[in-house]
Scaffold this motif. Structure first.
Motif, PDB file in Angstrom:
ATOM      1  N   ASN A  10      42.510  33.226  57.736  1.00 50.59           N
ATOM      2  CA  ASN A  10      41.381  33.067  56.728  1.00 50.59           C
ATOM      3  C   ASN A  10      40.390  32.463  57.869  1.00 50.59           C
ATOM      4  O   ASN A  10      38.590  33.375  57.321  1.00 50.59           O
ATOM      5  CB  ASN A  10      40.967  32.013  55.258  1.00 50.59           C
ATOM      6  N   ASP A  11      40.162  32.404  58.779  1.00 47.45           N
ATOM      7  CA  ASP A  11      39.179  32.037  59.322  1.00 47.45           C
ATOM      8  C   ASP A  11      38.805  32.185  59.954  1.00 47.45           C
ATOM      9  O   ASP A  11      39.611  33.433  61.259  1.00 47.45           O
ATOM     10  CB  ASP A  11      39.074  31.067  60.319  1.00 47.45           C
ATOM     11  N   GLN A  12      37.592  33.022  61.119  1.00 52.22           N
ATOM     12  CA  GLN A  12      36.936  33.896  61.709  1.00 52.22           C
ATOM     13  C   GLN A  12      38.374  34.077  63.373  1.00 52.22           C
ATOM     14  O   GLN A  12      38.215  32.577  63.614  1.00 52.22           O
ATOM     15  CB  GLN A  12      35.522  33.424  62.470  1.00 52.22           C
ATOM     16  N   THR A  67      39.312  38.312  60.672  1.00 52.26           N
ATOM     17  CA  THR A  67      40.546  37.325  61.048  1.00 52.26           C
ATOM     18  C   THR A  67      41.591  37.153  61.411  1.00 52.26           C
ATOM     19  O   THR A  67      42.534  36.509  61.335  1.00 52.26           O
ATOM     20  CB  THR A  67      40.130  37.384  59.328  1.00 52.26           C
TER      21      THR A  67
END
Length: 464
Positions: A10-12, A67
């Motif tokens: 879900n993070d970059q 992501t």
């Protein structure tokens, strides 16, 4: 050796990839890059130089969003350090970005194959060949595409293709209820196919001296459904087959594949290949004996000359031994694969330039082989195995042996021939069996393979 990091979440992705590559940072890499997939498609940023150069281009991760991604630091094997040769490599249509660790030996053949079909290449790397092949063969099912690419001979590092499987199975004629021995378990490819032939009835014993790979192979076979009731794996040398047979009984079929597995070759930390930087170790069991580097440090010129000539028919044995001992006298001891390759290159410096490149490659292959044979006492182990083999085979039992150089093949031929004369074998192969041309194209490491077989005297009660 290359550093590889992947991320999906879900993070970059880019900050995570950069952080991961920093943790894997090592001395020898020459370039770095990342590929990120987002709603806008596949984007790649890469550059020659250290990670800080890449980080500046990416503005710490702000310049590329998404992501899902991969990151790579490259140690040059194909192509000089440059932006275009940096990884990831991308297919012509921009649908596939690929990183990999290791060597694709027949990449030039595969590259020419694609170029004849109109594919344009921009780099000198073997990795771009994989990316282009994935796009060329993709019909929408990625797993099917990967299988197609592998079948064409582009085998990723760490994956081992078992050799002469069909020829082995055809000869062994494995029947349910039999007891068998894979004397050199390796990746477990041969064992898996032999276990399938047992159809759940009987037992296979697998031996290997490598404490690193045996754990992985055992887990791999267990995951395929082969439990302890049909498969027993032991970390032991196949020179000790008599001890195993005393414990479990005689074997209806035996296989010994004397080659080094691709997992060992492709792991630079094991030191089996001149194509990547790593410690010059070459031990099949790194927990025992002395490393190849330590062996070279103490060897005499006469010993080394004999070792190279006898173990691999090296034509420049004297010149190479002279160069190694010259470095030893200066206390410039050879500790890495690259240093050994450089010594060989220096020793062959007297050859005309147009001959030297090919000669160095061939001598590197032979010298690494000769040193590996020495530090693992491979001929002595093979002597012992061949002497004990008839005594562990059931009446009518069948044994197949794969060899990969002339010295091994001569030994197997001699022992089988003498065993038949002594009445131990009722039949032996008069000629070697070689892999098909199709298999050699798919797996270049199969080219030097020779298979010989023998059938023990007597009738086997398990055979139809």
């Amino acid at each position: 050796m290359c550093g590889i990091v992947g991320y999906i979440g879900n993070d970059q992705a880019v900050p995570v990839l950069l952080q991961g590559l920093e943790k894997l940072e090592y001395r020898g890499y020459d370039s770095a890059g990342v590929a990120v997939f987002s709603e806008d498609g596949l984007k790649v940023v890469k550059s020659k130089g250290r990670l800080r150069v890449l980080s500046d281009l990416l503005d710490g991760g702000k310049a590329l969003t998404g992501t899902l991604g991969i990151g790579h630091t490259r140690w040059a094997t194909h192509g000089a350090p440059s932006d275009v040769n940096s990884h990831p490599q991308v297919s012509e249509g921009g649908r596939f970005a690929v990183v990999h660790n290791g060597i694709i030996e027949n990449y030039l053949y595969l590259k020419q194959h694609l170029m004849r079909r109109g594919i344009q290449f921009v780099s000198e790397t073997d990795t771009e060949v994989v990316a282009q092949m994935l796009e060329y063969y993709d019909k929408g099912d990625i797993l099917e595409t990967i299988e197609k690419v592998i079948s064409k001979g582009s085998t990723p590092a760490g994956m081992h293709l078992s050799i002469c499987v069909d020829e082995i199975l055809e000869f062994l004629q494995i029947q349910p209820g039999q007891r068998g021995l894979d004397a050199t378990l390796g990746y477990g490819g041969h064992s898996r196919r032999m276990l399938e032939k047992l159809e759940g009835s009987g037992h296979l014993y697998g031996l290997d001296v490598d404490p690193i790979e045996i754990v992985k192979t055992t887990a791999r076979l267990r995951e395929k459904g082969f439990g302890e009731e049909i498969l027993t794996v032991r970390q032991m040398n196949f020179a000790e087959i008599d001890l195993l047979s005393e414990e479990v009984g005689k074997f209806d079929f035996v296989l010994a594949d004397l080659g080094v597995s691709s997992m060992q070759i492709d792991n630079p930390e094991r030191g089996f290949t001149y194509k990547a930087e790593g410690p010059l170790d070459l031990r099949l069991d790194p927990e025992k004996g002395v490393s190849a580097a330590d062996r070279l440090k103490e060897v005499t010129r006469e010993e080394l000359t004999g070792m190279l000539a006898e173990n691999s028919d090296e034509p420049y044995a004297e010149e190479i031994a002279r160069e190694v001992l010259k470095r030893n006298r200066k206390k410039e001891y050879i500790r890495t694969t690259t240093q050994f390759k450089e010594a060989i290159e220096t020793a062959l410096g007297f050859l005309p330039e147009e001959e030297r490149r090919e000669a160095v490659v061939k001598s590197c292959k032979r010298c690494f082989q000769a040193l590996r044979i020495d530090v693992n006492s491979e001929f002595e182990v093979l002597y012992s195995f061949l002497e004990k083999l008839p005594g562990v085979m059931a009446p009518g039992g069948r044994a197949a042996i794969l060899t990969f150089h002339s010295g091994e093949d001569r030994l197997v031929k001699h022992y089988f021939k003498e065993g038949k004369k002594a009445g131990l074998y009722q039949e032996i192969s008069e000629e070697v069996i070689r892999p098909s041309a199709e298999e050699c194209q798919r797996n270049p490491r199969a080219r030097s393979t020779k298979m010989r077989w023998a059938i023990r005297e007597g009738e086997n009660s398990h055979r139809n």
